[in-house]
Design a protein around this motif. Structure first.
Motif, PDB file in Angstrom:
ATOM      1  N   SER A  77      44.605  84.822  25.009  1.00 32.98           N
ATOM      2  CA  SER A  77      43.437  84.083  24.534  1.00 32.98           C
ATOM      3  C   SER A  77      43.541  82.592  24.842  1.00 32.98           C
ATOM      4  O   SER A  77      42.536  81.917  25.064  1.00 32.98           O
ATOM      5  CB  SER A  77      43.269  84.302  23.032  1.00 32.98           C
ATOM      6  OG  SER A  77      44.422  83.853  22.327  1.00 32.98           O
ATOM      7  N   THR A  78      44.753  82.074  24.868  1.00 33.92           N
ATOM      8  CA  THR A  78      44.952  80.648  25.148  1.00 33.92           C
ATOM      9  C   THR A  78      44.628  80.305  26.592  1.00 33.92           C
ATOM     10  O   THR A  78      44.099  79.229  26.885  1.00 33.92           O
ATOM     11  CB  THR A  78      46.400  80.246  24.839  1.00 33.92           C
ATOM     12  OG1 THR A  78      46.702  80.593  23.493  1.00 33.92           O
ATOM     13  CG2 THR A  78      46.611  78.752  25.051  1.00 33.92           C
ATOM     14  N   HIS A  79      44.925  81.228  27.523  1.00 35.21           N
ATOM     15  CA  HIS A  79      44.771  80.959  28.947  1.00 35.21           C
ATOM     16  C   HIS A  79      43.556  81.682  29.538  1.00 35.21           C
ATOM     17  O   HIS A  79      43.440  81.807  30.749  1.00 35.21           O
ATOM     18  CB  HIS A  79      46.037  81.397  29.692  1.00 35.21           C
ATOM     19  CG  HIS A  79      47.287  80.740  29.180  1.00 35.21           C
ATOM     20  ND1 HIS A  79      47.682  79.479  29.565  1.00 35.21           N
ATOM     21  CD2 HIS A  79      48.222  81.176  28.290  1.00 35.21           C
ATOM     22  CE1 HIS A  79      48.807  79.158  28.957  1.00 35.21           C
ATOM     23  NE2 HIS A  79      49.165  80.186  28.179  1.00 35.21           N
ATOM     24  N   ARG A  80      42.666  82.156  28.702  1.00 37.42           N
ATOM     25  CA  ARG A  80      41.495  82.906  29.136  1.00 37.42           C
ATOM     26  C   ARG A  80      40.552  82.004  29.938  1.00 37.42           C
ATOM     27  O   ARG A  80      40.232  80.893  29.544  1.00 37.42           O
ATOM     28  CB  ARG A  80      40.760  83.481  27.924  1.00 37.42           C
ATOM     29  CG  ARG A  80      39.500  84.262  28.258  1.00 37.42           C
ATOM     30  CD  ARG A  80      38.883  84.808  26.983  1.00 37.42           C
ATOM     31  NE  ARG A  80      37.691  85.598  27.257  1.00 37.42           N
ATOM     32  CZ  ARG A  80      36.461  85.105  27.347  1.00 37.42           C
ATOM     33  NH1 ARG A  80      36.272  83.795  27.173  1.00 37.42           N
ATOM     34  NH2 ARG A  80      35.435  85.891  27.589  1.00 37.42           N
ATOM     35  N   LEU A  81      40.129  82.505  31.111  1.00 38.73           N
ATOM     36  CA  LEU A  81      39.193  81.782  31.966  1.00 38.73           C
ATOM     37  C   LEU A  81      37.875  82.516  32.137  1.00 38.73           C
ATOM     38  O   LEU A  81      36.898  81.949  32.620  1.00 38.73           O
ATOM     39  CB  LEU A  81      39.808  81.540  33.358  1.00 38.73           C
ATOM     40  CG  LEU A  81      41.031  80.621  33.403  1.00 38.73           C
ATOM     41  CD1 LEU A  81      41.542  80.506  34.824  1.00 38.73           C
ATOM     42  CD2 LEU A  81      40.706  79.242  32.838  1.00 38.73           C
ATOM     43  N   GLY A  82      37.809  83.792  31.810  1.00 38.49           N
ATOM     44  CA  GLY A  82      36.584  84.542  31.969  1.00 38.49           C
ATOM     45  C   GLY A  82      36.845  86.016  31.810  1.00 38.49           C
ATOM     46  O   GLY A  82      37.979  86.459  31.626  1.00 38.49           O
ATOM     47  N   GLY A  83      35.785  86.811  31.877  1.00 39.10           N
ATOM     48  CA  GLY A  83      35.916  88.249  31.760  1.00 39.10           C
ATOM     49  C   GLY A  83      35.112  88.780  30.598  1.00 39.10           C
ATOM     50  O   GLY A  83      34.969  88.114  29.564  1.00 39.10           O
ATOM     51  N   ASP A  84      34.607  89.953  30.752  1.00 41.81           N
ATOM     52  CA  ASP A  84      33.768  90.573  29.727  1.00 41.81           C
ATOM     53  C   ASP A  84      34.371  91.873  29.236  1.00 41.81           C
ATOM     54  O   ASP A  84      33.662  92.784  28.849  1.00 41.81           O
ATOM     55  CB  ASP A  84      32.364  90.839  30.280  1.00 41.81           C
ATOM     56  CG  ASP A  84      31.677  89.555  30.714  1.00 41.81           C
ATOM     57  OD1 ASP A  84      31.818  88.554  29.989  1.00 41.81           O
ATOM     58  OD2 ASP A  84      31.025  89.558  31.764  1.00 41.81           O
ATOM     59  N   GLY A  85      35.673  91.998  29.266  1.00 44.54           N
ATOM     60  CA  GLY A  85      36.291  93.262  28.911  1.00 44.54           C
ATOM     61  C   GLY A  85      36.942  93.288  27.543  1.00 44.54           C
ATOM     62  O   GLY A  85      37.753  94.176  27.255  1.00 44.54           O
ATOM     63  N   MET A  86      36.627  92.335  26.687  1.00 48.35           N
ATOM     64  CA  MET A  86      37.263  92.300  25.372  1.00 48.35           C
ATOM     65  C   MET A  86      36.988  93.552  24.552  1.00 48.35           C
ATOM     66  O   MET A  86      37.794  93.965  23.730  1.00 48.35           O
ATOM     67  CB  MET A  86      36.786  91.071  24.594  1.00 48.35           C
ATOM     68  CG  MET A  86      37.454  89.777  25.035  1.00 48.35           C
ATOM     69  SD  MET A  86      39.221  89.744  24.707  1.00 48.35           S
ATOM     70  CE  MET A  86      39.232  89.707  22.925  1.00 48.35           C
ATOM     71  N   GLY A  87      35.842  94.195  24.796  1.00 47.23           N
ATOM     72  CA  GLY A  87      35.531  95.406  24.049  1.00 47.23           C
ATOM     73  C   GLY A  87      36.428  96.554  24.438  1.00 47.23           C
ATOM     74  O   GLY A  87      36.603  97.500  23.669  1.00 47.23           O
ATOM     75  N   LEU A  88      37.033  96.496  25.650  1.00 48.80           N
ATOM     76  CA  LEU A  88      37.924  97.560  26.109  1.00 48.80           C
ATOM     77  C   LEU A  88      39.371  97.281  25.736  1.00 48.80           C
ATOM     78  O   LEU A  88      40.085  98.159  25.279  1.00 48.80           O
ATOM     79  CB  LEU A  88      37.797  97.712  27.634  1.00 48.80           C
ATOM     80  CG  LEU A  88      36.413  98.089  28.168  1.00 48.80           C
ATOM     81  CD1 LEU A  88      36.421  98.097  29.686  1.00 48.80           C
ATOM     82  CD2 LEU A  88      35.993  99.449  27.630  1.00 48.80           C
TER      83      LEU A  88
END
Length: 371
Positions: free
Chosen positions: A146-157
């Protein structure tokens, strides 16, 4: 004959440019590459890191540059200028031709590998594509996604199905870490094809290894016709149809040679000469895949760069394989050695390549062509 200092200096400058291109590629390699974001769940970059490569960099240089250079030197030393030279030709002219073919052979090889190296290294730094073994090199801190997150829509998976930056990596060795973002394009592929395909083209040129070719012959009244030799062991040469007693053209229609007899296929064993360097380049490319250093497209695009550089560099200094009789282009003229203006057709002229105070030698008196 005293060679023109101006002309010699222009070819020395060619070598300086080739070396500068290679130096630029080496300098760019020391720049930190772009770090493309990646996912910790991406299986395409989760292959293991192989420390001992099948073809390390030093062996690549030997295979793609040193060996082709040695072979080019030996071919020019032993086989140039060939059996068509008159036995009365002076040793000085023969050695001049040997040196010229050797020099152009090495200049083409140097331009090919230097250009491929420079283009590849620049693209590696610009694109920053992760290698297949990036995660093994990276040693990511999984707890800090979470600290180094830059993008992506897969949190639900999955919490890990995110695009993260290179800052998540804990690799202490910066060399191993930075190299993990230099997958595209493959440097081994581009370098090997640039050197080894150039060697193939050089050997095919020198030993006439090519598909039979009929050059176009535009019609002119002075165009010689082909007559079959009365002795089948003699080669068919162009000649004017003449009356043997009067030495004047005969009124009878000249004989002609069928198209099938104007060209012939080389012996099949000569294909081995052409295929060995190509097979070596293919093997080098395959090791980059089996060592998990590159993705398939990286290898294909790197090979494309090498092929283009090899062909361009060969044609820059050499005549076409099927029409050049194994020779490289002649020297530039003295007055046009450093450039030409608008309206000038090319870099050759009637004054030859000797110095101004000695106009009698070199190309202008036709002796060089005889070599």
């Amino acid at each position: 004959m005293i060679p023109s200092k101006r002309l010699v200096a222009s070819y020395i400058f060619d070598w300086i440019v080739i070396i500068a291109i290679a130096a630029l590629g080496g300098g760019v390699n020391n720049i930190t590459p772009n770090y493309r974001p990646f996912s910790l769940l991406d299986l395409s970059i989760s292959f293991p890191y192989v420390e001992k490569e099948k073809i390390p960099t030093w062996l690549l240089i030997v295979a793609g540059l040193v060996i082709p250079g040695v072979i080019i030197f030996l071919v020019c030393l032993i086989f140039v200028p060939g059996p068509v030279v008159s036995k009365r030709t002076s040793k000085a002219l023969i050695w001049r031709r040997k040196f010229w073919e050797w020099n152009t052979g090495w200049m083409g090889l140097g331009m090919s590998v230097a250009t491929a190296f420079m283009l590849t290294q620049c693209m590696k730094q610009l694109f920053g594509k992760p290698r297949p073994d990036l995660l093994s090199r990276c040693n990511p801190n999984v707890d800090a996604v979470s600290t180094h997150r830059l993008g992506g829509d897969g949190m639900g998976l999955s919490p890990l199905w995110e695009l993260v930056g290179a800052t998540i990596c804990q690799q202490a060795d910066k060399g191993i870490f930075n190299d993990g973002f230099r997958s595209f394009p493959s440097g081994h592929s581009s370098f090997s094809w640039a050197g080894l395909l150039y060697l193939t083209l050089f050997l095919c040129s020198k030993f006439a290894i090519a598909i039979p070719f009929l050059p176009p012959r535009p019609y002119t009244t002075d165009t010689p016709v082909f007559e079959p030799s009365p002795n089948p062991t003699h080669s068919i040469l162009p000649t004017h149809h003449q009356n043997p007693t009067t030495k004047t053209p005969s009124a009878s229609p000249p004989a002609s040679v069928p198209l099938r007899n104007q060209a012939a296929a080389p012996p099949a064993y000569t294909l081995v000469i052409a295929l060995i360097p190509i097979c070596a380049a293919i093997y080098i490319c395959s090791t980059r895949y089996s060592d998990f250093r590159h993705h398939g497209f990286d290898i294909l695009f790197g090979s494309f760069i090498g092929v283009v550089c090899a062909y361009f560099s060969f044609r820059w200094y050499h005549l076409p394989i099927r029409r050049g009789a194994g020779w490289s282009w002649g020297v530039r003229s003295r007055e046009r050695a450093w450039g030409v203006g608008v309206g000038v057709t090319g870099y050759v002229g009637a004054e030859g390549w000797g110095s101004k105070d000695r106009e009698g030698g070199g190309l202008e008196n036709g002796r060089e062509e005889a070599v």
